[in-house]
Design a protein around this motif. Structure first.
Motif, PDB file in Angstrom:
ATOM      1  N   LYS A 116     -13.542 -16.459  -0.481  1.00 11.49           N
ATOM      2  CA  LYS A 116     -12.357 -16.371   0.118  1.00 11.49           C
ATOM      3  C   LYS A 116     -11.349 -15.503  -0.752  1.00 11.49           C
ATOM      4  N   ILE A 117     -11.181 -15.830  -2.172  1.00  4.54           N
ATOM      5  CA  ILE A 117     -10.309 -15.175  -2.980  1.00  4.54           C
ATOM      6  C   ILE A 117     -10.583 -13.571  -3.044  1.00  4.54           C
ATOM      7  N   ALA A 118     -12.042 -13.286  -3.032  1.00  6.20           N
ATOM      8  CA  ALA A 118     -12.489 -11.865  -3.254  1.00  6.20           C
ATOM      9  C   ALA A 118     -12.020 -11.049  -2.012  1.00  6.20           C
ATOM     10  N   LEU A 119     -12.187 -11.580  -0.812  1.00  4.69           N
ATOM     11  CA  LEU A 119     -11.751 -11.084   0.423  1.00  4.69           C
ATOM     12  C   LEU A 119     -10.541 -10.783   0.620  1.00  4.69           C
ATOM     13  N   GLU A 120      -9.704 -11.942  -0.021  1.00 12.82           N
ATOM     14  CA  GLU A 120      -8.180 -11.630   0.181  1.00 12.82           C
ATOM     15  C   GLU A 120      -7.798 -10.211  -0.679  1.00 12.82           C
ATOM     16  N   ILE A 121      -8.351 -10.245  -2.054  1.00 13.39           N
ATOM     17  CA  ILE A 121      -7.767  -9.007  -2.784  1.00 13.39           C
ATOM     18  C   ILE A 121      -8.598  -7.819  -2.103  1.00 13.39           C
ATOM     19  N   ILE A 122      -9.842  -7.998  -1.509  1.00 12.86           N
ATOM     20  CA  ILE A 122     -10.309  -6.631  -0.884  1.00 12.86           C
ATOM     21  C   ILE A 122      -9.257  -6.153   0.357  1.00 12.86           C
ATOM     22  N   ARG A 123      -8.973  -7.288   1.134  1.00 15.52           N
ATOM     23  CA  ARG A 123      -7.882  -7.035   2.260  1.00 15.52           C
ATOM     24  C   ARG A 123      -6.663  -6.193   1.604  1.00 15.52           C
ATOM     25  N   HIS A 124      -6.052  -6.826   0.505  1.00 14.92           N
ATOM     26  CA  HIS A 124      -4.854  -6.168   0.020  1.00 14.92           C
ATOM     27  C   HIS A 124      -5.245  -4.654  -0.289  1.00 14.92           C
ATOM     28  N   HIS A 125      -6.499  -4.712  -1.183  1.00 13.30           N
ATOM     29  CA  HIS A 125      -6.663  -3.232  -1.606  1.00 13.30           C
ATOM     30  C   HIS A 125      -6.728  -2.243  -0.429  1.00 13.30           C
ATOM     31  N   ARG A 126      -7.398  -2.457   0.748  1.00 16.73           N
ATOM     32  CA  ARG A 126      -7.917  -1.641   1.704  1.00 16.73           C
ATOM     33  C   ARG A 126      -6.473  -1.462   2.716  1.00 16.73           C
ATOM     34  N   LEU A 127      -5.782  -2.368   2.936  1.00 15.71           N
ATOM     35  CA  LEU A 127      -4.294  -2.288   3.660  1.00 15.71           C
ATOM     36  C   LEU A 127      -3.523  -1.117   2.762  1.00 15.71           C
ATOM     37  N   LEU A 128      -3.559  -1.675   1.282  1.00 16.44           N
ATOM     38  CA  LEU A 128      -2.837  -0.520   0.558  1.00 16.44           C
ATOM     39  C   LEU A 128      -3.423   0.803   0.691  1.00 16.44           C
ATOM     40  N   GLU A 129      -4.561   0.985   0.509  1.00 14.28           N
ATOM     41  CA  GLU A 129      -5.192   2.344   0.586  1.00 14.28           C
ATOM     42  C   GLU A 129      -4.533   3.117   1.932  1.00 14.28           C
ATOM     43  N   LEU A 130      -4.470   2.623   3.092  1.00 12.93           N
ATOM     44  CA  LEU A 130      -4.134   2.895   4.228  1.00 12.93           C
ATOM     45  C   LEU A 130      -2.547   3.312   4.216  1.00 12.93           C
ATOM     46  N   TYR A 131      -1.870   2.297   3.977  1.00  7.86           N
ATOM     47  CA  TYR A 131      -0.307   2.442   3.768  1.00  7.86           C
ATOM     48  C   TYR A 131       0.080   3.730   2.841  1.00  7.86           C
ATOM     49  N   LEU A 132      -0.769   3.722   1.693  1.00  3.09           N
ATOM     50  CA  LEU A 132      -0.474   4.589   0.704  1.00  3.09           C
ATOM     51  C   LEU A 132      -0.684   6.225   1.582  1.00  3.09           C
TER      52      LEU A 132
END
Length: 218
Positions: free
Chosen positions: A69-85
């Motif tokens: 659950k924690i790993a997927l939350e961090i991966i969600r943050h990462h991939r959303l940030l990539e798209l935002y950037l």
């Protein structure tokens, strides 16, 4: 539970290894995070004590439900940030991975929700990787490595590995981007180069490059 950045990095690395590789041995974890095998073993044992992984000597580590659950939350943050950037901040697709690595541990859930809303709840990042849902579900990863594709078969590029900026710049230069149609014309024997039609342009890529490109049959 407040976790350190190091703990989150380990959980994310273990998730990637157990889903994309043959398993998360301490040797593979150490290589992924560029740490010593001793450091990886000590951290994995600590994560086991915290109830975030199940660890067995000589068999490696596997995330528990809490760890995943924690790993997927961090991966969600990462991939959303990539798209935002990429889409909002104007970064190029070879720059966003490293920037997202720095930011993924430091955004709040409110900020995550704002990014998702701004980007109209995206399902994939710029490199074609699926974005875990808010509820902690990972969409199915599509495609097979291009290196395993068959001659005369048409495919669509579904995703590419994003850790190497130089590789991403090269793929962009030759047009091998997610969503692009490719046809394998020829595969040289003994892990030789692969000749492709990228849309209507002929390109030749090495075996090592082809292992980092994933395609889905059309």
């Amino acid at each position: 539970m407040v976790l350190s950045q190091a703990v989150e990095d380990y959980l994310k690395a273990i998730y990637t290894l157990q889903t994309e590789e043959t398993g998360a041995s301490t040797t593979k974890i150490a290589k992924s995070l560029e740490v010593s095998s001793a450091s990886a073993t000590n951290m994995v044992k600590r994560l086991d004590q915290m109830g975030l992984v199940d660890y067995q000597s000589y068999k490696g580590a596997r995330l528990t439900e809490s760890g995943q659950k924690i790993a997927l939350e961090i991966i969600r943050h990462h991939r959303l940030l990539e798209l935002y950037l990429l889409e909002v901040m104007g970064y190029s697709w070879d720059e966003v991975h490293d920037e997202a690595e720095k930011l993924e541990h430091h955004i709040s859930e409110q900020f995550e929700d704002k990014i998702a809303q701004l980007l109209d709840d995206p399902t994939h990042d710029p490199h074609g990787d699926p974005i875990p849902t808010k509820d902690g579900l990972m969409p199915e990863i599509e495609g097979q490595p291009l290196v395993d594709g068959q001659p005369d078969q048409q495919y669509m590029v579904s995703r590419v590995k994003d850790q190497d900026p130089e590789l991403l710049r090269y793929l962009e230069k030759i047009g091998l981007l997610p969503g692009i149609k490719v046809t394998i014309k020829e595969k040289a024997p003994f892990e030789g180069p692969i000749t492709l039609l990228v849309e209507n342009d002929e390109q030749v890529v090495g075996n090592d490059v082809a292992k980092n490109i994933f395609v889905a049959e059309l």
